[in-house]
Design a protein around this motif. Sequence first.
Motif, PDB file in Angstrom:
ATOM      1  N   GLU A 189       0.967  -1.503   0.036  1.00 24.18           N
ATOM      2  CA  GLU A 189      -0.050  -0.153  -0.064  1.00 24.18           C
ATOM      3  C   GLU A 189       0.752   1.247  -0.024  1.00 24.18           C
ATOM      4  O   GLU A 189       0.470   2.194  -0.574  1.00 24.18           O
ATOM      5  N   LEU A 190       1.905   1.201   0.598  1.00 21.70           N
ATOM      6  CA  LEU A 190       2.893   2.327   0.916  1.00 21.70           C
ATOM      7  C   LEU A 190       3.594   2.544  -0.499  1.00 21.70           C
ATOM      8  O   LEU A 190       3.747   3.891  -1.086  1.00 21.70           O
ATOM      9  N   VAL A 191       3.825   1.463  -1.336  1.00 16.97           N
ATOM     10  CA  VAL A 191       4.292   1.876  -2.831  1.00 16.97           C
ATOM     11  C   VAL A 191       3.195   2.651  -3.732  1.00 16.97           C
ATOM     12  O   VAL A 191       3.497   3.540  -4.190  1.00 16.97           O
ATOM     13  N   GLN A 192       2.052   2.186  -3.276  1.00 15.80           N
ATOM     14  CA  GLN A 192       1.042   2.974  -4.186  1.00 15.80           C
ATOM     15  C   GLN A 192       0.764   4.319  -3.724  1.00 15.80           C
ATOM     16  O   GLN A 192       0.812   5.258  -4.555  1.00 15.80           O
ATOM     17  N   LEU A 193       0.855   4.471  -2.436  1.00 17.60           N
ATOM     18  CA  LEU A 193       0.742   5.940  -1.748  1.00 17.60           C
ATOM     19  C   LEU A 193       1.931   6.730  -2.388  1.00 17.60           C
ATOM     20  O   LEU A 193       1.635   8.049  -2.686  1.00 17.60           O
ATOM     21  N   ILE A 194       3.093   6.307  -2.281  1.00 14.19           N
ATOM     22  CA  ILE A 194       4.167   7.170  -2.742  1.00 14.19           C
ATOM     23  C   ILE A 194       4.092   7.687  -4.248  1.00 14.19           C
ATOM     24  O   ILE A 194       4.127   8.842  -4.701  1.00 14.19           O
ATOM     25  N   ARG A 195       3.398   6.570  -4.938  1.00 14.15           N
ATOM     26  CA  ARG A 195       3.348   6.887  -6.211  1.00 14.15           C
ATOM     27  C   ARG A 195       2.167   8.033  -6.600  1.00 14.15           C
ATOM     28  O   ARG A 195       2.393   8.924  -7.437  1.00 14.15           O
ATOM     29  N   ARG A 196       1.041   7.980  -5.612  1.00 14.64           N
ATOM     30  CA  ARG A 196      -0.151   8.826  -5.827  1.00 14.64           C
ATOM     31  C   ARG A 196       0.467  10.194  -5.215  1.00 14.64           C
ATOM     32  O   ARG A 196       0.201  11.084  -5.859  1.00 14.64           O
ATOM     33  N   ILE A 197       1.274  10.138  -4.429  1.00 17.15           N
ATOM     34  CA  ILE A 197       1.833  11.555  -4.002  1.00 17.15           C
ATOM     35  C   ILE A 197       2.568  12.206  -5.170  1.00 17.15           C
ATOM     36  O   ILE A 197       2.449  13.392  -5.107  1.00 17.15           O
ATOM     37  N   ARG A 198       3.263  11.595  -5.867  1.00 17.51           N
ATOM     38  CA  ARG A 198       3.805  12.252  -7.095  1.00 17.51           C
ATOM     39  C   ARG A 198       2.819  12.393  -8.275  1.00 17.51           C
ATOM     40  O   ARG A 198       2.679  13.626  -8.821  1.00 17.51           O
ATOM     41  N   ASP A 199       2.092  11.431  -8.542  1.00 20.64           N
ATOM     42  CA  ASP A 199       1.335  11.508  -9.748  1.00 20.64           C
ATOM     43  C   ASP A 199       0.098  12.232  -9.650  1.00 20.64           C
ATOM     44  O   ASP A 199      -0.368  13.164 -10.183  1.00 20.64           O
ATOM     45  N   GLU A 200      -0.674  12.213  -8.275  1.00 20.18           N
ATOM     46  CA  GLU A 200      -1.853  13.070  -8.058  1.00 20.18           C
ATOM     47  C   GLU A 200      -1.683  14.337  -7.338  1.00 20.18           C
ATOM     48  O   GLU A 200      -2.282  15.220  -7.630  1.00 20.18           O
ATOM     49  N   ALA A 201      -0.672  14.358  -6.181  1.00 18.45           N
ATOM     50  CA  ALA A 201      -0.649  15.388  -5.569  1.00 18.45           C
ATOM     51  C   ALA A 201       0.483  16.433  -6.020  1.00 18.45           C
ATOM     52  O   ALA A 201       0.661  17.588  -5.806  1.00 18.45           O
ATOM     53  N   GLY A 202       1.301  15.671  -6.897  1.00 19.10           N
ATOM     54  CA  GLY A 202       2.367  16.671  -7.870  1.00 19.10           C
ATOM     55  C   GLY A 202       3.555  16.960  -6.727  1.00 19.10           C
ATOM     56  O   GLY A 202       4.191  18.012  -7.062  1.00 19.10           O
ATOM     57  N   VAL A 203       3.840  16.202  -5.744  1.00 23.35           N
ATOM     58  CA  VAL A 203       4.826  16.348  -4.938  1.00 23.35           C
ATOM     59  C   VAL A 203       6.078  15.339  -5.270  1.00 23.35           C
ATOM     60  O   VAL A 203       5.881  14.316  -5.236  1.00 23.35           O
ATOM     61  N   THR A 204       7.206  15.955  -5.398  1.00 24.18           N
ATOM     62  CA  THR A 204       8.597  15.186  -5.657  1.00 24.18           C
ATOM     63  C   THR A 204       8.821  14.445  -4.438  1.00 24.18           C
ATOM     64  O   THR A 204       8.491  15.093  -3.359  1.00 24.18           O
ATOM     65  N   VAL A 205       9.351  13.192  -4.431  1.00 23.43           N
ATOM     66  CA  VAL A 205       9.737  12.234  -3.199  1.00 23.43           C
ATOM     67  C   VAL A 205      11.220  11.917  -3.311  1.00 23.43           C
ATOM     68  O   VAL A 205      11.689  11.334  -4.434  1.00 23.43           O
ATOM     69  N   LEU A 206      11.853  12.061  -2.191  1.00 21.69           N
ATOM     70  CA  LEU A 206      13.097  11.502  -1.664  1.00 21.69           C
ATOM     71  C   LEU A 206      12.971  10.686  -0.442  1.00 21.69           C
ATOM     72  O   LEU A 206      12.482  11.130   0.245  1.00 21.69           O
ATOM     73  N   LEU A 207      13.221   9.486  -0.739  1.00 20.32           N
ATOM     74  CA  LEU A 207      13.212   8.447   0.296  1.00 20.32           C
ATOM     75  C   LEU A 207      14.608   7.739   0.952  1.00 20.32           C
ATOM     76  O   LEU A 207      15.151   7.489  -0.111  1.00 20.32           O
ATOM     77  N   ILE A 208      14.881   7.703   2.205  1.00 20.96           N
ATOM     78  CA  ILE A 208      15.686   6.591   2.776  1.00 20.96           C
ATOM     79  C   ILE A 208      15.015   5.388   3.034  1.00 20.96           C
ATOM     80  O   ILE A 208      13.899   5.296   3.557  1.00 20.96           O
ATOM     81  N   GLU A 209      15.470   4.491   2.446  1.00 21.33           N
ATOM     82  CA  GLU A 209      14.858   2.856   2.932  1.00 21.33           C
ATOM     83  C   GLU A 209      15.582   1.789   2.861  1.00 21.33           C
ATOM     84  O   GLU A 209      16.818   1.799   1.856  1.00 21.33           O
ATOM     85  N   HIS A 210      15.754   0.813   3.612  1.00 16.34           N
ATOM     86  CA  HIS A 210      16.403  -0.402   3.718  1.00 16.34           C
ATOM     87  C   HIS A 210      15.667  -1.592   3.189  1.00 16.34           C
ATOM     88  O   HIS A 210      16.440  -2.607   2.790  1.00 16.34           O
ATOM     89  N   ASP A 211      14.323  -1.452   2.758  1.00 20.69           N
ATOM     90  CA  ASP A 211      13.831  -2.631   2.040  1.00 20.69           C
ATOM     91  C   ASP A 211      13.873  -2.359   0.483  1.00 20.69           C
ATOM     92  O   ASP A 211      13.398  -1.720  -0.140  1.00 20.69           O
ATOM     93  N   MET A 212      15.067  -3.337   0.195  1.00 24.76           N
ATOM     94  CA  MET A 212      15.617  -3.284  -1.422  1.00 24.76           C
ATOM     95  C   MET A 212      14.254  -3.502  -2.279  1.00 24.76           C
ATOM     96  O   MET A 212      14.279  -2.731  -3.450  1.00 24.76           O
ATOM     97  N   SER A 213      13.555  -4.354  -1.963  1.00 26.39           N
ATOM     98  CA  SER A 213      12.315  -4.667  -2.926  1.00 26.39           C
ATOM     99  C   SER A 213      11.563  -3.504  -3.042  1.00 26.39           C
ATOM    100  O   SER A 213      11.111  -3.014  -4.294  1.00 26.39           O
ATOM    101  N   LEU A 214      11.146  -2.621  -2.186  1.00 27.98           N
ATOM    102  CA  LEU A 214      10.097  -1.509  -2.152  1.00 27.98           C
ATOM    103  C   LEU A 214      11.146  -0.485  -2.966  1.00 27.98           C
ATOM    104  O   LEU A 214      10.517   0.207  -4.015  1.00 27.98           O
ATOM    105  N   VAL A 215      12.368  -0.342  -2.848  1.00 25.86           N
ATOM    106  CA  VAL A 215      13.209   0.594  -3.264  1.00 25.86           C
ATOM    107  C   VAL A 215      13.257   0.566  -4.983  1.00 25.86           C
ATOM    108  O   VAL A 215      13.169   1.368  -5.585  1.00 25.86           O
ATOM    109  N   MET A 216      13.494  -0.770  -5.180  1.00 30.26           N
ATOM    110  CA  MET A 216      13.446  -1.359  -6.585  1.00 30.26           C
ATOM    111  C   MET A 216      12.184  -1.041  -7.268  1.00 30.26           C
ATOM    112  O   MET A 216      11.938  -0.527  -8.594  1.00 30.26           O
ATOM    113  N   GLN A 217      11.075  -1.356  -6.477  1.00 29.93           N
ATOM    114  CA  GLN A 217       9.732  -0.863  -7.176  1.00 29.93           C
ATOM    115  C   GLN A 217       9.611   0.395  -7.405  1.00 29.93           C
ATOM    116  O   GLN A 217       8.841   0.654  -8.596  1.00 29.93           O
TER     117      GLN A 217
END
Length: 254
Positions: A189-217
């Motif tokens: 659900e977080l992956v989809q929410l991050i994409r919506r933040i950019r696509d729907e809200a028009g906000v650029t995203v920079l994240l730190i994350e240790h979950d490599m599967s999420l990062v690569m997605q």
Amino acid sequence: MALLEVNGLQLSFGGLQVLRDISFSVEKGAIDSLIGPNGAGKTSLFNCLTGFYKPKAGSITLVGEAVAGLPPHRITALGLARTFQNIRLFKEMTVLENAMSGQHCRTHHGIVSAILHLPSQRREEEEIRSVGMRWLDFVGIRDHASRLAGGLSYGDQRRLELARALASKPELVLLDEPAAGLNEREKAELVQLIRRIRDEAGVTVLLIEHDMSLVMQVSEKIVVFDHGVKIADGTPETVRSDRKVIEAYLGTEE
């Protein structure tokens, strides 16, 4: 167009050099990630970007403005918001009040207006409440608006912290390990929410994350740190096969 530009950034505490000559940029409309082993300097970099730490040298430019060394509230007003690795909510306030607090940098009326109940102050208060509800709805916790923040589940507290950040009307939001403590469903659900933040809200995203599967997605570009030094950046495919990145995470055979 580069929304954020970092050039030659250096940070040290006493004799310990935490960041060494860090340079990278984030384009407007991007979803980028910073990765690296524990202690690589990622959160220290976020603290420099948001004004919690003052770098020893180098420059940080946000929407064309030099921000290195500015206090956090000034940087927030210029369009940079963040969440934290360890959730920082006002747990004795309601969910809505927490979301409303994110707009502090955008308000104009002070205590005198509030005491006098001026019409303009009441209009601003209603706008703040409306914006708070809109972001609670966006992240999916509108139904919890009247609950105390401390009573939310861990995953919903993560969502609330994100709603509060978005309520400040940022150009760029920094997410510090947003998937920490989440289960697999919540991560999806977080992956989809991050994409919506950019696509729907028009906000650029920079994240730190240790979950490599999420990062690569979710990432379009990845910057890799190790011991305070940038060792690679590029697309997920490029970074995945980079020898220095593999050594940083897996070590080398003696």
